[in-house]
Structures are given as structure tokens and as C-alpha cells.
Write a protein that holds these residues in place. Structure first.
Motif, PDB file in Angstrom:
ATOM      1  N   LEU A 130       0.800  -1.220   0.000  1.00 53.68           N
ATOM      2  CA  LEU A 130       0.000   0.000   0.000  1.00 53.68           C
ATOM      3  C   LEU A 130       0.838   1.277   0.000  1.00 53.68           C
ATOM      4  CD1 LEU A 130      -2.660   1.512   0.058  1.00 53.68           C
ATOM      5  CD2 LEU A 130      -2.747   1.130   2.536  1.00 53.68           C
ATOM      6  N   ASP A 131       1.798   1.417   0.890  1.00 59.74           N
ATOM      7  CA  ASP A 131       2.558   2.666   0.974  1.00 59.74           C
ATOM      8  C   ASP A 131       3.368   2.921  -0.294  1.00 59.74           C
ATOM      9  OD1 ASP A 131       1.513   3.309   3.460  1.00 59.74           O
ATOM     10  OD2 ASP A 131       3.195   2.419   4.556  1.00 59.74           O
ATOM     11  N   ALA A 132       4.009   1.900  -0.839  1.00 58.67           N
ATOM     12  CA  ALA A 132       4.783   2.064  -2.077  1.00 58.67           C
ATOM     13  C   ALA A 132       3.859   2.381  -3.253  1.00 58.67           C
ATOM     14  CB  ALA A 132       5.601   0.810  -2.353  1.00 58.67           C
ATOM     15  N   TYR A 133       2.694   1.762  -3.277  1.00 56.67           N
ATOM     16  CA  TYR A 133       1.711   2.014  -4.330  1.00 56.67           C
ATOM     17  C   TYR A 133       1.234   3.467  -4.263  1.00 56.67           C
ATOM     18  CZ  TYR A 133      -2.495   1.193  -7.179  1.00 56.67           C
ATOM     19  OH  TYR A 133      -3.471   1.233  -8.141  1.00 56.67           O
ATOM     20  N   ILE A 143      14.175  -8.069  -9.003  1.00 57.48           N
ATOM     21  CA  ILE A 143      14.816  -9.213  -8.357  1.00 57.48           C
ATOM     22  C   ILE A 143      15.957  -8.697  -7.487  1.00 57.48           C
ATOM     23  CG2 ILE A 143      16.267 -11.256  -8.771  1.00 57.48           C
ATOM     24  CD1 ILE A 143      14.502 -11.873 -11.181  1.00 57.48           C
ATOM     25  N   GLY A 144      15.989  -9.141  -6.247  1.00 56.70           N
ATOM     26  CA  GLY A 144      17.042  -8.762  -5.312  1.00 56.70           C
ATOM     27  C   GLY A 144      16.878  -7.394  -4.684  1.00 56.70           C
ATOM     28  N   VAL A 145      15.823  -6.674  -5.073  1.00 53.09           N
ATOM     29  CA  VAL A 145      15.553  -5.345  -4.502  1.00 53.09           C
ATOM     30  C   VAL A 145      14.089  -5.340  -4.074  1.00 53.09           C
ATOM     31  CG1 VAL A 145      15.634  -2.851  -4.870  1.00 53.09           C
ATOM     32  CG2 VAL A 145      17.183  -4.334  -6.164  1.00 53.09           C
ATOM     33  N   PRO A 146      13.805  -5.771  -2.858  1.00 51.94           N
ATOM     34  CA  PRO A 146      12.411  -5.870  -2.420  1.00 51.94           C
ATOM     35  C   PRO A 146      11.691  -4.524  -2.495  1.00 51.94           C
ATOM     36  CG  PRO A 146      13.888  -6.916  -0.853  1.00 51.94           C
ATOM     37  CD  PRO A 146      14.743  -6.174  -1.830  1.00 51.94           C
ATOM     38  N   GLY A 147      10.425  -4.597  -2.825  1.00 52.63           N
ATOM     39  CA  GLY A 147       9.582  -3.413  -2.843  1.00 52.63           C
ATOM     40  C   GLY A 147       8.916  -3.191  -4.186  1.00 52.63           C
ATOM     41  N   LEU A 148       7.667  -2.813  -4.124  1.00 49.00           N
ATOM     42  CA  LEU A 148       6.850  -2.544  -5.297  1.00 49.00           C
ATOM     43  C   LEU A 148       7.387  -1.348  -6.075  1.00 49.00           C
ATOM     44  CD1 LEU A 148       4.011  -3.115  -6.704  1.00 49.00           C
ATOM     45  CD2 LEU A 148       3.205  -1.220  -5.305  1.00 49.00           C
ATOM     46  N   VAL A 149       7.537  -1.508  -7.403  1.00 43.50           N
ATOM     47  CA  VAL A 149       7.948  -0.388  -8.257  1.00 43.50           C
ATOM     48  C   VAL A 149       6.939  -0.130  -9.374  1.00 43.50           C
ATOM     49  CG1 VAL A 149      10.410  -0.612  -7.765  1.00 43.50           C
ATOM     50  CG2 VAL A 149       9.409  -1.844  -9.722  1.00 43.50           C
ATOM     51  N   GLY A 150       5.848  -0.873  -9.387  1.00 46.46           N
ATOM     52  CA  GLY A 150       4.830  -0.646 -10.405  1.00 46.46           C
ATOM     53  C   GLY A 150       3.844  -1.785 -10.478  1.00 46.46           C
ATOM     54  N   GLU A 151       2.963  -1.669 -11.473  1.00 42.33           N
ATOM     55  CA  GLU A 151       1.989  -2.733 -11.681  1.00 42.33           C
ATOM     56  C   GLU A 151       1.765  -2.929 -13.168  1.00 42.33           C
ATOM     57  OE1 GLU A 151      -1.496   0.398 -11.184  1.00 42.33           O
ATOM     58  OE2 GLU A 151       0.493   0.335 -10.320  1.00 42.33           O
ATOM     59  N   ILE A 153      -4.011  -4.906 -22.033  1.00 35.79           N
ATOM     60  CA  ILE A 153      -2.890  -4.834 -21.113  1.00 35.79           C
ATOM     61  C   ILE A 153      -2.604  -3.377 -20.771  1.00 35.79           C
ATOM     62  CG2 ILE A 153      -1.124  -4.781 -22.931  1.00 35.79           C
ATOM     63  CD1 ILE A 153       0.502  -6.757 -21.146  1.00 35.79           C
ATOM     64  N   GLY A 154      -2.157  -3.150 -19.544  1.00 36.60           N
ATOM     65  CA  GLY A 154      -1.802  -1.799 -19.118  1.00 36.60           C
ATOM     66  C   GLY A 154      -0.731  -1.845 -18.044  1.00 36.60           C
ATOM     67  N   TRP A 155      -0.001  -0.753 -17.878  1.00 34.52           N
ATOM     68  CA  TRP A 155       1.108  -0.701 -16.928  1.00 34.52           C
ATOM     69  C   TRP A 155       1.243   0.690 -16.344  1.00 34.52           C
ATOM     70  CZ3 TRP A 155       1.606  -2.306 -22.027  1.00 34.52           C
ATOM     71  CH2 TRP A 155       1.896  -1.292 -22.937  1.00 34.52           C
ATOM     72  N   THR A 156       1.769   0.750 -15.141  1.00 28.59           N
ATOM     73  CA  THR A 156       2.127   2.005 -14.485  1.00 28.59           C
ATOM     74  C   THR A 156       3.344   1.712 -13.620  1.00 28.59           C
ATOM     75  OG1 THR A 156      -0.228   2.570 -14.329  1.00 28.59           O
ATOM     76  CG2 THR A 156       1.290   3.907 -13.043  1.00 28.59           C
ATOM     77  N   LEU A 157       4.374   2.535 -13.755  1.00 30.11           N
ATOM     78  CA  LEU A 157       5.587   2.352 -12.963  1.00 30.11           C
ATOM     79  C   LEU A 157       5.890   3.599 -12.150  1.00 30.11           C
ATOM     80  CD1 LEU A 157       8.001   0.596 -15.488  1.00 30.11           C
ATOM     81  CD2 LEU A 157       6.610  -0.452 -13.714  1.00 30.11           C
ATOM     82  N   ALA A 158       6.607   3.397 -11.057  1.00 29.53           N
ATOM     83  CA  ALA A 158       7.068   4.510 -10.227  1.00 29.53           C
ATOM     84  C   ALA A 158       8.094   5.325 -11.022  1.00 29.53           C
ATOM     85  CB  ALA A 158       7.689   3.971  -8.939  1.00 29.53           C
ATOM     86  N   PRO A 159       8.151   6.641 -10.821  1.00 28.24           N
ATOM     87  CA  PRO A 159       9.045   7.495 -11.606  1.00 28.24           C
ATOM     88  C   PRO A 159      10.509   7.072 -11.574  1.00 28.24           C
ATOM     89  CG  PRO A 159       7.580   8.849 -10.279  1.00 28.24           C
ATOM     90  CD  PRO A 159       7.348   7.415  -9.875  1.00 28.24           C
ATOM     91  N   GLU A 160      10.979   6.570 -10.454  1.00 26.60           N
ATOM     92  CA  GLU A 160      12.405   6.247 -10.338  1.00 26.60           C
ATOM     93  C   GLU A 160      12.842   5.047 -11.179  1.00 26.60           C
ATOM     94  OE1 GLU A 160      10.381   4.342  -6.695  1.00 26.60           O
ATOM     95  OE2 GLU A 160      10.240   6.241  -7.771  1.00 26.60           O
ATOM     96  N   VAL A 161      11.888   4.275 -11.712  1.00 27.72           N
ATOM     97  CA  VAL A 161      12.266   3.121 -12.531  1.00 27.72           C
ATOM     98  C   VAL A 161      11.797   3.245 -13.978  1.00 27.72           C
ATOM     99  CG1 VAL A 161      12.391   1.551 -10.551  1.00 27.72           C
ATOM    100  CG2 VAL A 161      10.257   1.744 -11.854  1.00 27.72           C
ATOM    101  N   ARG A 162      11.179   4.358 -14.323  1.00 31.13           N
ATOM    102  CA  ARG A 162      10.737   4.544 -15.704  1.00 31.13           C
ATOM    103  C   ARG A 162      11.955   4.720 -16.614  1.00 31.13           C
ATOM    104  NH1 ARG A 162       6.161   8.873 -13.974  1.00 31.13           N
ATOM    105  NH2 ARG A 162       4.871   7.392 -12.838  1.00 31.13           N
TER     106      ARG A 162
END
Length: 188
Positions: free
Chosen positions: A23-26, A75-83, A107-116
Motif C-alpha cells: 500500500l505505501d509504495a503504491y 529481483i534482489g531489490v524488495p519493494g513494489l515499483v509498479g503494476e 494490457i496496461g502498466w504504471t511504474l514509479a518514476p524512479e524506474v521509468r
């Protein structure tokens, strides 16, 4: 009901079922105006994110109208970065004596800014499309995007999707008329 084989893995990603701990990362990226820029709604509130996570955790993938939603994690970096999500659309009704028509999806996608911009959306989408075609027996997958969204258009093109057309000024969103581009790929 169709069973989604969570998690899916790629070279760099894990595509897993959402958990309440996301939730918080989302919320961290869903609350941003730049995340919502090309989406149907405005930036989301914490309560809206809470409702969506609850839906993602419990929603079945049983038939037309249902979504299979994947939390994207490196992989190897826990935590949600998108959906990334796959919607099961209605492919039509079988005619008398005919087999059930093939499944079609969106199909659709949304990613956090730091991984776009790092290829994660393309990698995740390719894996979900392989699932759709190879295991779920979909015959078509489409992406419906704001025609101004060049980043998502480039993802569609990298996935081998073809632009089928642009619905000009077909939606009034966020105070302006916008156009929708439709990309698709069909199973060979």
C-alpha cells in the motif's frame, strides 16, 4: 476460473500477486500528478489506493471483465515499483455448434518514476503477453493509451504491437478532449 501462476519472473523482475504491504509504495507513485497524466483518473488518494490494493489482492480472474493484476518488483531489490494488468475482455458469443471463441484481452502498466525508462515496463508486458497467449489461450491483446503518451506507444512498438488506429477526441478527461490510440497483437 483461470489460475494465474503467480509469481512470474523475468531476467530482472518478479511479477507477483499484490499484498497489503504494498500500500505505501503504491500510494507513493499513484498520488503523483505525473503518474496520472495519461490515466483516466486523477492522482489517487490514500483511501483510493487502499481500495485498489484490496481489490487486487482478492479479485478472481474468472471471465470477461476481470483483471489479473501483477505487482512489479525488481529481483534482489524488495519493494513494489509498479503494476501491470491484463484484462479479460468479451471476445464474443459462440454460434450454435461452434467452439467457444478465443479470449481477447487488454494490457496496461504504471511504474514509479524512479524506474521509468529502464525497460521494466516492456519486460513485464512481454512476460504477461506470453502468459496470455501461451497459457491462457488469448488470441488478441490490445493496449489503449492516450495518443499523446509517446513512452507507452514506444513500449507497444517494442512489444511488436501494431497501431490499429486513433479515436480522435473520443474522451473528455481532466478538462480537455483527448484521443485514444489502440495498439494490438494477435497470436500467430
Amino acid at each position: 476460473m483461470v489460475e494465474i501462476p503467480y509469481p512470474l519472473t523475468t531476467e530482472r523482475l518478479v511479477l507477483r500477486r499484490f499484498a497489503t504491504e504494498d500500500l505505501d509504495a503504491y500510494f507513493a507513485y499513484q498520488r503523483l500528478p505525473e503518474t496520472a497524466q495519461y490515466l483516466y483518473g486523477e492522482a489517487r488518494t490514500y483511501a483510493q489506493c487502499m481500495g485498489r490494493i484490496a481489490k487486487y489482492v482478492e479479485e478472481p480472474f474468472a471471465g470477461p471483465g476481470d483483471w489479473a493484476s501483477f505487482a512489479v518488483e525488481r529481483i534482489g531489490v524488495p519493494g513494489l515499483v509498479g503494476e501491470i494488468a491484463l484484462k479479460w475482455n468479451d471476445g464474443g458469443k459462440p454460434e450454435s455448434g461452434d467452439a467457444t471463441p478465443g479470449r481477447v484481452g487488454e494490457i496496461g502498466w504504471t511504474l514509479a518514476p524512479e524506474v521509468r525508462g529502464q525497460g521494466y515496463a516492456t519486460e513485464a508486458a512481454r512476460t504477461v503477453m506470453e502468459l496470455a497467449f501461451d497459457q491462457l489461450e488469448f488470441i488478441r491483446v490490445e493496449a489503449r493509451i492516450d495518443a499523446r503518451n509517446r513512452a507507452s506507444a514506444a513500449i507497444c512498438e517494442r512489444l511488436g504491437m501494431q497501431l490499429e488506429g486513433v479515436l480522435r477526441e473520443n474522451m473528455y478527461l481532466k478538462g480537455e478532449w483527448t484521443s485514444e490510440a489502440i495498439y494490438s497483437v494477435v497470436r500467430n
